[in-house]
Write a protein that holds these residues in place. Sequence first.
Motif, PDB file in Angstrom:
ATOM      1  N   ALA A 195     -39.398  28.888  19.023  1.00  0.00           N
ATOM      2  CA  ALA A 195     -38.171  29.682  18.978  1.00  0.00           C
ATOM      3  C   ALA A 195     -37.241  29.302  20.127  1.00  0.00           C
ATOM      4  N   LEU A 196     -37.803  29.015  21.283  1.00  0.00           N
ATOM      5  CA  LEU A 196     -36.993  28.623  22.432  1.00  0.00           C
ATOM      6  C   LEU A 196     -36.414  27.225  22.257  1.00  0.00           C
ATOM      7  N   LEU A 197     -37.170  26.340  21.624  1.00  0.00           N
ATOM      8  CA  LEU A 197     -36.731  24.953  21.445  1.00  0.00           C
ATOM      9  C   LEU A 197     -35.696  24.818  20.331  1.00  0.00           C
ATOM     10  N   GLY A 198     -35.734  25.701  19.352  1.00  0.00           N
ATOM     11  CA  GLY A 198     -34.781  25.651  18.244  1.00  0.00           C
ATOM     12  C   GLY A 198     -35.217  24.691  17.153  1.00  0.00           C
ATOM     13  N   LYS A 199     -34.449  24.691  16.083  1.00  0.00           N
ATOM     14  CA  LYS A 199     -34.752  23.827  14.941  1.00  0.00           C
ATOM     15  C   LYS A 199     -34.537  22.374  15.305  1.00  0.00           C
ATOM     16  N   GLN A 200     -35.468  21.540  14.889  1.00  0.00           N
ATOM     17  CA  GLN A 200     -35.358  20.116  15.193  1.00  0.00           C
ATOM     18  C   GLN A 200     -34.229  19.474  14.388  1.00  0.00           C
ATOM     19  N   ARG A 201     -33.410  18.683  15.085  1.00  0.00           N
ATOM     20  CA  ARG A 201     -32.279  18.012  14.421  1.00  0.00           C
ATOM     21  C   ARG A 201     -32.709  16.733  13.715  1.00  0.00           C
ATOM     22  N   HIS A 202     -33.705  16.076  14.291  1.00  0.00           N
ATOM     23  CA  HIS A 202     -34.128  14.800  13.749  1.00  0.00           C
ATOM     24  C   HIS A 202     -34.809  14.969  12.395  1.00  0.00           C
ATOM     25  N   LYS A 203     -34.448  14.135  11.453  1.00  0.00           N
ATOM     26  CA  LYS A 203     -35.089  14.135  10.143  1.00  0.00           C
ATOM     27  C   LYS A 203     -35.857  12.838   9.965  1.00  0.00           C
ATOM     28  N   ALA A 204     -37.111  12.990   9.602  1.00  0.00           N
ATOM     29  CA  ALA A 204     -37.950  11.800   9.406  1.00  0.00           C
ATOM     30  C   ALA A 204     -37.484  11.015   8.188  1.00  0.00           C
ATOM     31  N   THR A 205     -37.436   9.706   8.331  1.00  0.00           N
ATOM     32  CA  THR A 205     -37.059   8.832   7.219  1.00  0.00           C
ATOM     33  C   THR A 205     -38.177   7.830   6.982  1.00  0.00           C
ATOM     34  N   ASN A 206     -38.405   7.548   5.713  1.00  0.00           N
ATOM     35  CA  ASN A 206     -39.453   6.590   5.371  1.00  0.00           C
ATOM     36  C   ASN A 206     -39.023   5.173   5.709  1.00  0.00           C
ATOM     37  N   ILE A 207     -40.015   4.367   6.089  1.00  0.00           N
ATOM     38  CA  ILE A 207     -39.728   2.951   6.312  1.00  0.00           C
ATOM     39  C   ILE A 207     -39.461   2.316   4.956  1.00  0.00           C
ATOM     40  N   PRO A 208     -38.303   1.639   4.775  1.00  0.00           N
ATOM     41  CA  PRO A 208     -37.978   1.084   3.459  1.00  0.00           C
ATOM     42  C   PRO A 208     -39.005   0.039   3.012  1.00  0.00           C
ATOM     43  N   ALA A 209     -39.332   0.081   1.742  1.00  0.00           N
ATOM     44  CA  ALA A 209     -40.274  -0.883   1.181  1.00  0.00           C
ATOM     45  C   ALA A 209     -39.563  -2.190   0.851  1.00  0.00           C
ATOM     46  N   MET A 210     -40.321  -3.250   0.889  1.00  0.00           N
ATOM     47  CA  MET A 210     -39.765  -4.550   0.521  1.00  0.00           C
ATOM     48  C   MET A 210     -39.581  -4.605  -0.996  1.00  0.00           C
TER      49      MET A 210
END
Length: 288
Positions: A195-210
Motif C-alpha cells: 500500500a505504501l509503495l503503490g501500484k506498479q507502473r511497469h508492465k511485463a512484456t513477453n520476449i518476442p518469438a522468432m
Amino acid sequence: MARPKHKLSSAELKAKAPGKYSDGGGLWFHKRHDGGAQWFLRYTLFGRRHEMGLGSFPAVSLKAARQEAEKWQAVVRDGKDAIKERERQGREAERNLNILADIAKDAFESRKAELKGDGKAGRWFSPLELHVLPKLGKMPVSQIDQRDIRDTLAPIWHTKADTARKAMNRLSICMRHAAALGLDVDLQATEKAKALLGKQRHKATNIPAMPWQDVPAFYQSLDGGTTAELALRLLILTAVRSYPLRHLHLDQIDGDIWTIPAEAMKGRKGATSDFRVPFVARSPKSDC
C-alpha cells in the motif's frame, strides 16, 4: 572505610570447607556439602538485598567471577536491578538470534521438497538474497515493519517489477514461517508495504518469438560447434524447455529416446511418470 577486595586466592578455593566466603566487592564463593561450588553476587538496591548467581566453580574461575561481579555492580550503581537487567539482555539476545537471514534460510530449507530440483537453481531464494537480505538480513524479524520493507524494495518496485513482486512474496512466506515458529511478527507487514509503495507502473512484456520462417537460417548459423550452439540446435529440434536441456545427462538417452525425469518438467509437480522425447533422423538436405 572501603571494604577490602580480593580476599580469596585460586589456590585455596578447592580446599575450602563447606560454607560461604566473601571475596569483597559483593562477590561470594559458596562451597556446598556435596563438594560443588558456585559464585554469587550480593548487592543491595532500594533497601533490599539480592543475590545473583554468577556460575559454578571451577567452570568460572576466580578472575572471571571478579570481572562479572564488577560488571554487574556497575549496573547496580546506575540504579538498575542487575538480575532484571541480565534477564532483559538475555531476551534481547534471544530476539537477535531470530534475524531475517536465519528465518529465510530455514523457510527455504522447509520448502525445498516443493521446488524443482530442491531449489538448487536458486530462483526461489535469489530475490531475497539479492534485494532483501543485504538490507534487512541482520534485523530481528519481530522488528521488521512495512516501512522497512518499503524502503528496501522501493528502488526496484517500478523498474524491476517482477523481481520486486517475487521478493515481496518470498518475504511474506518468511514472515509466516516466523509466526509458525512462535515469533511475534506482523503478518500484514508486506501488504501494508504494498500500500505504501503503490501500484506498479511497469508492465511485463513477453520476449518476442522468432518468426518460424527465420528458424531454418538461424539453425544453419549455429555451426561453430560450441556447447551453446549445439544446445540451441537440440532445443529447436526437440522443442523442450531450457531446464531439462541444461540438466541433460547421457544416461537419460537410450538409443533414439531421451527420457526426461518427471521432476524436471514444468507443471508436473508431484508427477511420477517421465517424459520421453524421440530423436528423429534428420535429412542431410533439410534446412533443420
